[in-house]
Design a protein around this motif. Structure first.
Motif, PDB file in Angstrom:
ATOM      1  N   ALA A  75      -4.354   1.970  -3.567  1.00 27.69           N
ATOM      2  CA  ALA A  75      -4.613   0.600  -4.025  1.00 27.69           C
ATOM      3  C   ALA A  75      -3.793   0.405  -5.314  1.00 27.69           C
ATOM      4  CB  ALA A  75      -6.104   0.416  -4.274  1.00 27.69           C
ATOM      5  N   LEU A 130     -15.375  -4.948   1.939  1.00 28.49           N
ATOM      6  CA  LEU A 130     -14.254  -4.111   1.502  1.00 28.49           C
ATOM      7  C   LEU A 130     -13.930  -4.461   0.052  1.00 28.49           C
ATOM      8  CD1 LEU A 130     -12.046  -4.405   4.710  1.00 28.49           C
ATOM      9  CD2 LEU A 130     -13.266  -2.361   3.934  1.00 28.49           C
ATOM     10  N   PHE A 141     -11.248   5.977  15.186  1.00 28.24           N
ATOM     11  CA  PHE A 141     -11.228   5.326  13.881  1.00 28.24           C
ATOM     12  C   PHE A 141     -10.873   6.347  12.790  1.00 28.24           C
ATOM     13  CE2 PHE A 141     -13.476   3.636  10.031  1.00 28.24           C
ATOM     14  CZ  PHE A 141     -12.677   2.511   9.872  1.00 28.24           C
ATOM     15  N   TYR A 164       2.858   3.442   9.733  1.00 35.26           N
ATOM     16  CA  TYR A 164       3.477   3.925   8.499  1.00 35.26           C
ATOM     17  C   TYR A 164       4.975   4.062   8.770  1.00 35.26           C
ATOM     18  CZ  TYR A 164      -1.139   5.019   6.519  1.00 35.26           C
ATOM     19  OH  TYR A 164      -2.423   4.942   6.009  1.00 35.26           O
ATOM     20  N   ARG A 218     -14.715  13.272  -3.211  1.00 33.44           N
ATOM     21  CA  ARG A 218     -15.081  13.515  -1.812  1.00 33.44           C
ATOM     22  C   ARG A 218     -14.655  14.937  -1.443  1.00 33.44           C
ATOM     23  NH1 ARG A 218     -14.079   9.649   3.502  1.00 33.44           N
ATOM     24  NH2 ARG A 218     -15.031  11.089   4.986  1.00 33.44           N
ATOM     25  N   ASP A 270      -8.898   3.806  -5.099  1.00 40.56           N
ATOM     26  CA  ASP A 270      -9.728   4.108  -3.915  1.00 40.56           C
ATOM     27  C   ASP A 270      -8.849   4.157  -2.661  1.00 40.56           C
ATOM     28  OD1 ASP A 270      -9.285   1.293  -3.844  1.00 40.56           O
ATOM     29  OD2 ASP A 270     -11.028   1.033  -2.543  1.00 40.56           O
ATOM     30  N   GLU A 272       0.886  -1.174   0.000  1.00 44.61           N
ATOM     31  CA  GLU A 272       0.000   0.000   0.000  1.00 44.61           C
ATOM     32  C   GLU A 272       0.922   1.221   0.000  1.00 44.61           C
ATOM     33  OE1 GLU A 272      -3.411  -2.181   2.823  1.00 44.61           O
ATOM     34  OE2 GLU A 272      -2.180  -0.601   3.645  1.00 44.61           O
ATOM     35  N   LYS A 315     -12.316  -5.541   9.007  1.00 46.12           N
ATOM     36  CA  LYS A 315     -13.276  -4.884   9.897  1.00 46.12           C
ATOM     37  C   LYS A 315     -13.202  -5.465  11.297  1.00 46.12           C
ATOM     38  CE  LYS A 315     -16.122  -2.217   7.011  1.00 46.12           C
ATOM     39  NZ  LYS A 315     -17.432  -1.606   6.857  1.00 46.12           N
TER      40      LYS A 315
HETATM   41  N1  THG Z   1      -4.893   1.010   4.366  1.00 43.58           N
HETATM   42  C1  THG Z   1      -4.059   1.904   3.797  1.00 43.58           C
HETATM   43  N2  THG Z   1      -3.959   2.053   2.480  1.00 43.58           N
HETATM   44  C2  THG Z   1      -4.723   1.276   1.671  1.00 43.58           C
HETATM   45  C3  THG Z   1      -5.621   0.337   2.190  1.00 43.58           C
HETATM   46  C4  THG Z   1      -5.696   0.207   3.597  1.00 43.58           C
HETATM   47  N3  THG Z   1      -4.633   1.415   0.317  1.00 43.58           N
HETATM   48  C5  THG Z   1      -5.236   0.452  -0.532  1.00 43.58           C
HETATM   49  C6  THG Z   1      -6.560  -0.067  -0.036  1.00 43.58           C
HETATM   50  N4  THG Z   1      -6.432  -0.427   1.368  1.00 43.58           N
HETATM   51  C7  THG Z   1      -7.593   0.988  -0.205  1.00 43.58           C
HETATM   52  N5  THG Z   1      -8.933   0.500   0.015  1.00 43.58           N
HETATM   53  C8  THG Z   1      -9.609   0.659   1.210  1.00 43.58           C
HETATM   54  C9  THG Z   1     -10.940   0.268   1.286  1.00 43.58           C
HETATM   55  C10 THG Z   1     -11.656   0.432   2.439  1.00 43.58           C
HETATM   56  C11 THG Z   1     -11.050   0.968   3.557  1.00 43.58           C
HETATM   57  C12 THG Z   1      -9.732   1.317   3.492  1.00 43.58           C
HETATM   58  C13 THG Z   1      -9.013   1.183   2.325  1.00 43.58           C
HETATM   59  C14 THG Z   1     -11.793   1.173   4.823  1.00 43.58           C
HETATM   60  N6  THG Z   1     -13.100   1.460   4.779  1.00 43.58           N
HETATM   61  C15 THG Z   1     -13.866   1.618   5.977  1.00 43.58           C
HETATM   62  C16 THG Z   1     -15.199   0.941   5.788  1.00 43.58           C
HETATM   63  O1  THG Z   1     -15.553   0.607   4.666  1.00 43.58           O
HETATM   64  O2  THG Z   1     -15.849   0.751   6.792  1.00 43.58           O
HETATM   65  C17 THG Z   1     -14.069   3.060   6.387  1.00 43.58           C
HETATM   66  C18 THG Z   1     -14.306   4.056   5.339  1.00 43.58           C
HETATM   67  C19 THG Z   1     -14.856   5.364   5.878  1.00 43.58           C
HETATM   68  O3  THG Z   1     -16.064   5.452   6.042  1.00 43.58           O
HETATM   69  O4  THG Z   1     -14.082   6.334   6.080  1.00 43.58           O
HETATM   70  O5  THG Z   1     -11.224   1.109   5.908  1.00 43.58           O
HETATM   71  O6  THG Z   1      -6.431  -0.616   4.161  1.00 43.58           O
HETATM   72  N7  THG Z   1      -3.308   2.669   4.588  1.00 43.58           N
END
Ligand code: THG
Length: 283
Positions: free
Chosen positions: A124, A244, A177, A206, A83, A108, A63, A199
């Motif tokens: 991603a 996810l 969160f 980092y 957003r 995303d 990532e 989840k």
């Molecule tokens: N952490 C970090 N970088 C990333 C990812 C990660 N980069 C690639 C990939 N994952 C990106 N995709 C996502 C998809 C969903 C979420 C995080 C990264 C996620 N979503 C929450 C949910 O769906 O409940 C919250 C979203 C919100 O409402 O703000 O956590 O995992 N560093």
């Protein structure tokens, strides 16, 4: 199914944790942002049950971060996402669809606001850096864009809170969160966010100081025995159950945010400027 080995090369980058996860028994890799991303440590089903019960440490260095800094950085970051980030705060992460002029998805990422004029786009699997550089050049933005040496390690699962408290003290459990802050580990500061691609709850470190990050990786396994800590990776079963989505697998540049259920992260009514806004209004 026949399995093949993967030929590592300079193009297919290793991570600072690769030698460790190989000793710990990684059994499959996938490729993500031109880097190795572990895909299994033996049975995915067993890992799934373990992740839902205990705690895992993940090598998610793949990532990668796209760092955007400078006077026009906020303008560029906003131009790339639907957003509304006009009220975004330093110390917060934002899940943001990145879209193109057709309103279709480029990526995303999670976007971290490090300062008013400094952002990390935690991507991603697609080359966001070239998209960002093209937009910056075309718009004559005053920005610096680079991929910093940051290698994320994630600590995921219900017992991640106990494990992280043991290493970083009680204050870390007070992170909200998608909030982040800096925490000391043996004299080195690490940016830690309450986030991660499961989840089951957890954190992402980092890591900028590689040696300290590797030491931390080992330390988590030393002190995590009482929480049954194991190596792991994003788990296919858990992430699907949790809803996810994975760029390149579940959606790609042929899809718009509405088709992916991302309407929560689309703000068409504010006056912020982003690519594809008019297209999305019509879709
Ligand atoms: N952490 C970090 N970088 C990333 C990812 C990660 N980069 C690639 C990939 N994952 C990106 N995709 C996502 C998809 C969903 C979420 C995080 C990264 C996620 N979503 C929450 C949910 O769906 O409940 C919250 C979203 C919100 O409402 O703000 O956590 O995992 N560093």
């Amino acid at each position: 199914m026949k399995n093949y080995s993967i030929a590592k090369s300079r193009r297919l980058r290793s991570t600072p944790y690769t030698s460790r996860i190989e000793k710990q028994g990684v059994t499959a890799y996938t490729v993500y942002n031109h880097m190795l991303l572990p895909a299994a440590f033996g049975s995915i089903e067993e890992s799934y049950h373990h992740l839902k019960k205990d705690v895992q440490v993940w090598d998610v260095a793949a990532e990668r971060q796209v760092e955007i800094s400078g006077k026009d950085s906020a303008k560029l970051v906003q131009l790339m996402t639907c957003r509304d980030l006009s009220k975004s705060k330093v110390g917060r992460c934002y899940y943001c669809p990145i879209i193109d002029d057709n309103g279709n998805l480029i990526n995303d990422p999670v976007i971290l606001k490090l300062a008013e004029d400094k952002w990390w786009i935690s991507i991603a699997d697609s080359d966001v850096i070239f998209f960002a550089k093209g937009l910056a050049t075309g718009n004559k933005f005053d920005v610096k864009i680079l991929e910093p040496k940051v290698d994320i390690m994630a600590i995921q699962g219900p017992k991640s809170f106990d494990l992280m408290e043991k290493v970083f003290s009680k204050t870390i459990t007070e992170l909200k969160f998608f909030g982040f802050n800096y925490f000391d580990y043996k004299g080195t500061k690490h940016l830690i966010a309450r986030s991660g691609w499961s989840k089951q709850g957890g954190f992402e470190v980092y890591v900028e100081n590689t040696a300290s990050g590797q030491d931390l990786y080992d330390h988590l396994f030393d002190v995590g025995k009482e929480f049954n800590v194991k190596p792991g990776c994003p788990n296919l079963m858990e992430r699907i159950e949790s809803g996810l989505l994975s760029y390149g697998n579940d959606f790609d540049n042929n899809d718009n945010p509405f088709e992916c259920g991302f309407e929560k992260y689309v703000n068409l009514d504010s006056d912020v400027v982003f690519l594809g806004k008019e297209k999305l209004k019509k879709s």
